[in-house]
Write an enzyme that holds these catalytic residues in place. Structure first.
Site, PDB file in Angstrom:
ATOM      1  CE  LYS A 278      65.172  54.423  70.465  1.00  0.00           C
ATOM      2  NZ  LYS A 278      65.371  52.710  70.083  1.00  0.00           N
ATOM      3  CD  GLU A 363      72.763  41.198  62.284  1.00  0.00           C
ATOM      4  OE1 GLU A 363      71.715  41.974  62.440  1.00  0.00           O
ATOM      5  OE2 GLU A 363      73.928  41.634  62.017  1.00  0.00           O
ATOM      6  NE  ARG A 391      74.412  44.026  58.046  1.00  0.00           N
ATOM      7  CZ  ARG A 391      74.227  44.902  58.627  1.00  0.00           C
ATOM      8  NH1 ARG A 391      73.421  45.321  59.717  1.00  0.00           N
ATOM      9  NH2 ARG A 391      75.253  45.651  58.015  1.00  0.00           N
TER      10      ARG A 391
END
Length: 615
Positions: A278, A363, A391
């Site tokens: 990253k 979730e 979700r």
């Protein structure tokens, strides 16, 4: 200086380029990304990490005929630039400009719209099966990050894909580790070898020979798994039915292009493990990829200069409350589905590591995990964005509400979120939550009320939710002492004539502004469920027009609760329900988007004036 990037407006042009020029293109693309995002804001670290991978994918695959499905999609800026949207980057995430995520109606190269995680493999598998049914040579590629791989949906798709035998390629973009030089070189070599035609032919040929000797075949398979397991983590994916290749250096264009080109000719489900960094190529982002994950405007030379916010955000208020409450009650457990920083839980995680749980991008698991804790006497607080709570709706109903368990939902990003657009807006939660039995649902009008509502919710022995918007409130300093609010009771904040405005949550401030223009009464309702029916009926009896205002879709929201209350009590009074319209609201400045929806002070006053003319 001659720019290669300026010559690339389509992947077709990219594919005509000689391989030896791809490295220069990657360097130019990375520099362009830093300069562009510094002017508009957006996701930076993730995009810098996928520059070479993006180039290689478009170089090898015949896009848009071949389909690239990007998981989450916050790493697709390089993809957008290479597919004709370089100039559009000037308007990234702005009203009328290009989205920060893939959108099918924005470009034919955006094969699937995304914004939430762990969906890419399912979507790409659907495309691969469609190609097979059509007799097409079209290829489907899912590009998924290691974070998104923690989502259960990704593993559901892997499990199904391995049994389908479709021509699907899953590229795991693993940016949570780095490859040391010796291992990296060895794995790069093995990946090219394992994806090549000779290795594949030998493997299939040996299987045919060994099928006549089942014990030997089983021994050979196990030996191959153990040998590969010594140098690769691919055994898991092989068990799903994929041909695993990697890990390889995701910044080595020669390795990437060669490996992808080999894989493109293979049949059946393939899994390529790519390791990237990253923030690659921009020192500031390499040193702190979290800080540069989502950025505002900044000077690319000096990087982000941190500034102390003039007032705390709602997220900050929640984080402070969580630490204070945890210090008072050892039963408090903090849970987040991979949003520690975004949900304001960093300090809590440091102070109470044994009571902090980041469950990954899961979730559904987060809510049922909380339910299990609550069953055995804990008091779980789940910090979750409104858009991600969607979700886990079944788990909220089935595992928490039916069992009436004391789980607190701290719902961040309720309402519009601005530049992130429709995929991240929290526009449905009030409608979804208030219809669930046993739920208590609150929406604070300011920062202090947010803290007191969180405390109120924590004192309950039933499911509860405190829903607050992104960013800062009107600037009401939170009181350190915590006071429980009377359940289901609102308050009159302004007394006027003829019109009564019932404001829910963030809409109190603009409602008061509108009321000043109209000399109207304003009530801060505080609770969506249970609704303060006594206050509603009293104001309905004293005023000629009742107005509800909420930063939630008008369908089934707080205004609908008021309408149901009036009907249930046989009261006939003109009612104007103001809320978000019945369409998805695209990206742009949040203040302007609310104004466009008629939810600014001016818009509320105008809607009321127009309705009064009809009365």
């Amino acid at each position: 200086m001659y720019s290669l990037l300026d010559t690339i407006d389509t992947p077709e042009a990219l594919r005509k380029m000689e391989r030896k020029h791809l490295l220069q293109l990657a360097n130019e693309l990375r520099q362009f990304l830093v300069e562009s995002v510094s002017k508009t804001g957006g996701h930076l670290s993730s995009n810098l990490g996928t520059v070479e991978l993006t180039i290689a994918l478009h170089y090898v695959f015949n896009t848009p005929h071949d389909k690239l499905v990007w998981d989450v999609g916050h790493q697709t800026y390089a993809h957008k630039i290479l597919t004709g949207r370089r100039e559009g980057m000037k308007s990234l995430r702005m009203a009328g400009g290009i989205s920060g995520f893939p959108k099918r109606d924005e470009s034919p190269y955006d094969a699937f719209g995304t914004g939430h995680s762990s969906t890419s493999i399912s979507a790409a598998l659907g495309m691969a099966v469609a190609a097979r049914l059509e007799g097409s040579d079209r290829r489907a590629v899912a590009i998924i990050g290691d974070g998104a791989m923690t989502g259960g949906m990704a593993f559901e798709a892997l499990n199904n894909a391995g049994a389908m035998d479709a021509n699907l390629l899953v590229v795991l973009n693993d940016n949570d580790m780095s490859i040391s030089s010796p291992v990296g070189a060895l794995n790069n070599y093995l990946a090219k070898l394992m994806s090549g035609g000779f290795y594949t032919a030998m493997r299939r040929g040996s299987e045919k020979v060994l099928k006549s000797m089942p014990p030997v075949l089983e021994f050979a398979k196990r030996a191959e798994e153990h040998v590969k397991g010594m140098v690769t983590p691919g055994t898991l994916f092989e068990e799903f039915g994929f041909n695993y290749i990697g890990p390889i250096d995701g910044h080595d264009l020669e390795v990437l292009v060669t490996t992808l080109d080999n894989i493109r000719h293979l049949q059946g489900p393939q899994f390529l493990h790519v390791v990237t960094q990253k923030g690659k190529g921009y020192t500031h982002a390499e040193e702190d990829c979290v800080l540069y994950h989502g950025v505002g405007k900044f000077d690319p030379t000096y990087g982000i200069v941190s500034k102390q916010a003039a007032k705390p955000s709602y997220t900050h208020v929640f984080g402070d409350w969580l630490c204070d409450m945890a210090a008072q009650d050892p039963r408090l457990i903090g849970i987040t589905p991979a949003m520690c920083e975004g949900s304001g839980m960093v300090e809590f995680a440091e102070k109470f590591p044994d009571r902090y749980f980041d469950v990954g991008i899961a979730e559904q698991h987060a809510l049922t995990f909380a339910a299990g804790l609550a069953c055995d006497g804990m008091k779980p607080v789940v910090a979750i964005y409104s858009t991600f709570l969607q979700r886990a709706y079944d788990q909220l109903i089935h595992d928490i509400a039916i069992q009436n368990l004391p789980v607190v939902l701290a719902i961040d990003r309720g309402g519009l979120v601005g530049a992130d657009g429709a995929t991240h807006a929290g526009t449905f939660d009030l409608s979804c939550l208030r219809c669930i039995p046993n739920m208590t649902v609150m929406a604070p009008a300011d920062e202090n009320e947010c803290r007191q509502m969180l405390y109120t919710a924590f004192q309950l022995d039933t499911p509860s939710a405190v829903r607050y918007p992104r960013g800062c409130g009107p600037g009401v300093a939170p009181r350190k002492e915590m006071l429980a609010l009377p359940i289901g009771k609102g308050e009159v904040r302004r007394t006027g004539e003829r019109v009564a405005i019932l404001a829910f949550g963030s809409m109190l401030a603009p409602a008061i502004g509108a009321a000043e223009q109209l000399n109207a009464t304003v009530a801060n309702m505080r609770f969506i469920k249970p609704l303060d029916e006594e206050l509603v009926l009293r104001l309905a009896g004293e005023h000629g027009l009742l107005v509800t205002v909420e930063e939630n879709t008008a369908q089934g929201g707080a205004g609908s609760a008021v309408a149901e209350c009036l009907h249930r009590n046989g009261m006939v009074v003109p009612l104007l329900q103001l809320g978000l319209p019945d369409h998805f609201i695209e990206h742009g400045d949040a203040v302007q988007l609310l104004a466009d929806c008629g939810l600014s002070e001016t818009g509320i006053a105008a809607s009321i004036r127009q309705r009064l003319l009809l009365e």
